[in-house]
Write a protein that holds these residues in place. Structure first.
Motif, mmCIF file in Angstrom:
data_model
loop_
_atom_site.group_PDB
_atom_site.id
_atom_site.type_symbol
_atom_site.label_atom_id
_atom_site.label_comp_id
_atom_site.label_asym_id
_atom_site.label_seq_id
_atom_site.Cartn_x
_atom_site.Cartn_y
_atom_site.Cartn_z
ATOM 1 N N MET A 16 -3.641 5.184 6.241
ATOM 2 C CA MET A 16 -3.297 6.454 5.610
ATOM 3 C C MET A 16 -2.077 6.380 4.696
ATOM 4 O O MET A 16 -1.865 7.273 3.869
ATOM 5 N N VAL A 17 -1.261 5.329 4.794
ATOM 6 C CA VAL A 17 0.033 5.350 4.111
ATOM 7 C C VAL A 17 -0.108 5.422 2.592
ATOM 8 O O VAL A 17 0.735 6.014 1.913
ATOM 9 N N SER B 128 -10.698 -6.994 -6.065
ATOM 10 C CA SER B 128 -10.315 -7.127 -7.466
ATOM 11 C C SER B 128 -10.729 -8.467 -8.056
ATOM 12 O O SER B 128 -10.684 -8.653 -9.269
ATOM 13 N N CYS B 129 -11.109 -9.409 -7.195
ATOM 14 C CA CYS B 129 -11.513 -10.733 -7.678
ATOM 15 C C CYS B 129 -12.977 -10.783 -8.088
ATOM 16 O O CYS B 129 -13.408 -11.754 -8.706
ATOM 17 N N LEU B 130 -13.757 -9.778 -7.746
ATOM 18 C CA LEU B 130 -15.203 -9.873 -7.913
ATOM 19 C C LEU B 130 -15.623 -10.167 -9.346
ATOM 20 O O LEU B 130 -16.514 -10.981 -9.585
ATOM 21 N N ASP B 131 -14.990 -9.530 -10.307
ATOM 22 C CA ASP B 131 -15.402 -9.695 -11.693
ATOM 23 C C ASP B 131 -15.121 -11.088 -12.230
ATOM 24 O O ASP B 131 -15.644 -11.480 -13.277
ATOM 25 N N ILE C 220 -7.418 0.185 -3.640
ATOM 26 C CA ILE C 220 -6.890 0.275 -2.279
ATOM 27 C C ILE C 220 -6.137 -1.002 -1.940
ATOM 28 O O ILE C 220 -6.635 -2.099 -2.177
ATOM 29 N N PHE C 221 -4.948 -0.869 -1.381
ATOM 30 C CA PHE C 221 -4.099 -2.024 -1.100
ATOM 31 C C PHE C 221 -4.064 -2.402 0.375
ATOM 32 O O PHE C 221 -3.408 -3.369 0.737
ATOM 33 N N ALA D 234 0.834 -1.208 0.000
ATOM 34 C CA ALA D 234 0.000 0.000 0.000
ATOM 35 C C ALA D 234 0.866 1.253 0.000
ATOM 36 O O ALA D 234 0.550 2.242 -0.669
ATOM 37 N N ALA D 235 1.967 1.202 0.759
ATOM 38 C CA ALA D 235 2.879 2.349 0.789
ATOM 39 C C ALA D 235 3.414 2.652 -0.601
ATOM 40 O O ALA D 235 3.373 3.800 -1.067
ATOM 41 N N LEU D 236 3.897 1.622 -1.290
ATOM 42 C CA LEU D 236 4.425 1.829 -2.634
ATOM 43 C C LEU D 236 3.346 2.330 -3.583
ATOM 44 O O LEU D 236 3.618 3.186 -4.439
ATOM 45 N N ALA D 237 2.136 1.804 -3.438
ATOM 46 C CA ALA D 237 1.035 2.268 -4.289
ATOM 47 C C ALA D 237 0.744 3.748 -4.069
ATOM 48 O O ALA D 237 0.237 4.430 -4.962
#
Length: 469
Positions: A273-274, A349-352, A339-340, A25-28
């Motif tokens: 928050m990161v 992201s798996c829903l579809d 969101i990570f 998440a930080a990198l994202a």
């Protein structure tokens, strides 16, 4: 960007977040280096525990990392043995927060403040004032305390009193003091651009929200110190821009959605928050409340200087090329798909990929706007499940679906789930059915075995993922 203030919940609280998910998440969010806080389980109060965290981070972190060591009333010997190459700073909790690491011994405080090799970081809130305010408001409202009173309980007085006392002590003992998450205008009087030995940090939550937002977001924005008034918010924005506040730290402190749905006294404090700190700061740039130069200075340069981070924090020849590319012409919408942070969004992201999604959980908040999703919590009735099953699953020839099972699923719901899957397999005959079953608890071995037995007795492909959440 360098984030000096994160809580990645490892070890001991990995259902909220862990080094792997939160560093992604930080990198994202454009953060390439983080410094993690010590209030985990067990608390990082010894050099042995610090070494264990470093080894774990080496295996799991995606970004650059370092750690702070906690100072307590009883670990002076450990602090004296610190290898400053392994520790970024000494963290002191002068107000209670997640982890209950409050330090109160005045003689110990003097000795820690006298240490010259590392900065001292403090969470500054006066505990006696907080307890007095808590009792006062509890008598008035009982257990149904409105979240809007959080800033009255963890008040301006509580923050200023603790910060002022710490600054006075630091001046007396020559401490390199850095006061974390400043939340009030009044505290700003304690700092100046001329004194580089006593400095302050602000968090994006105090720059973006104010107490008018409690009615909308409730306990989701409950954090310690509390988010204060709009006047405080604007003063903090100005102080960051003019350099009175030296650095920005996210105070990334994730909890599960379910935990944050409790009432005032039970809901934990902290916000993820990161991934979004840089975006919030860029929003302030767009609003002309902050210059790009001060953004980079406070979220990279000054942090590298404060913690003596080798060859990072600047774009210079011979330095590590930790770069973040930002397109200021693009507006990004925050939504579950991008969101990570650990939690429901890990699966979003798996829903579809699935025809049917049965979600036995209350972590996601509002019901997703999708007719092929059954959104349930622990109070969902068998009749509601049954209606959805027949409408959404039995009408299909081949089915690909996912079931997420939290720890609190009751025995009646478990039995019904087994039966309905068995009927589905019998109805389809030899046709392939693929189902991903994700457990949020790994403790219920009997239920797991029932699922596996079902898998063997039918032409029914079940992929079983057991994970503690």
């Amino acid at each position: 960007m360098i984030d000096e203030h994160v809580h990645f919940r490892t070890p001991g609280m990995i259902h909220k977040g862990d080094m792997s998910t939160e560093s992604r998440a930080a990198l994202a969010g454009g953060v390439t280096s983080v410094i993690d806080m010590p209030n985990v389980i067990p608390q990082t109060t010894t050099n042995v525990l610090l070494e264990e965290k470093l080894l774990l981070a080496k295996k799991t972190m995606y970004c650059n990392y370092a750690f702070h060591l906690a100072g307590t009333d009883t670990n002076l010997d450990e602090i004296y043995k610190i290898d400053k190459q392994n520790v970024a700073a000494i963290k002191l909790f002068l107000g209670s927060s997640t982890g209950n690491m409050l330090i109160q011994d005045e003689q110990v405080l003097d000795k820690i403040f006298s240490i010259e090799c590392l900065p001292v970081l403090i969470h500054a809130e006066n505990e006696n004032i907080i307890r007095k305010n808590t009792e006062l408001y509890r008598q008035r409202f009982g257990e149904t305390m409105p979240i809007s009173k959080h800033s009255n309980i963890r008040s301006e007085e509580a923050c200023y009193t603790a910060s002022a006392a710490a600054v006075q002590r630091a001046k007396r003992l020559g401490t390199r003091l850095h006061v974390l998450h400043i939340s009030t205008q009044k505290e700003l009087s304690l700092f100046s651009t001329d004194n580089k030995n006593i400095t302050a940090e602000v968090c994006p939550s105090y720059l973006f929200f104010d107490n008018n937002d409690y009615d909308k977001y409730g306990t989701l924005i409950k954090c310690n110190p509390a988010i204060k008034t709009e006047k405080d918010k604007l003063a903090l924005q100005n102080a960051l821009n003019n350099g009175v506040i030296l650095t920005v730290g996210s105070d990334h402190a994730p909890h599960t959605w379910e935990e944050k749905q409790h009432g005032y006294f039970q809901a934990p404090s902290g916000m993820p928050m990161v991934q979004h700190s840089l975006q919030i700061l860029l929003e302030l740039v767009y609003q002309k409340q902050l210059t790009l130069e001060r953004l980079v200075d406070s979220f990279a340069h000054q942090i590298a200087e404060l913690f003596k981070i080798h060859k990072r924090g600047y774009l210079r020849e011979g330095y590590f090329a930790d770069m973040v590319l930002v397109d200021l012409s693009v507006c990004e919408e925050v939504k579950k798909e991008n969101i990570f942070y650990k939690g429901f969004y890990f699966f979003a992201s798996c829903l579809d990929e699935y025809d049917i999604y049965i979600f036995y959980d209350s972590l996601t908040g509002k019901k997703p706007a999708n007719s092929n999703i059954l959104y349930c919590n622990k109070d969902t009735t068998i009749e509601e499940i049954n209606t959805f099953i027949f409408k959404a699953i039995f009408c299909k020839i081949n089915s690909l679906f996912m079931i997420v099972i939290p720890e609190y699923l009751n025995n009646t719901q478990k039995s019904y789930l087994i039966n309905i899957l068995n009927k589905k397999a019998q109805k389809e005959g030899k046709l392939m059915i693929s189902c991903l079953i994700i457990f949020f608890s790994i403790k219920d071995s009997e239920f797991h075995q029932s699922i596996l037995k079902l898998n063997k007795s039918n032409d029914f492909v079940i992929n079983l993922l057991m994970m503690e959440y």
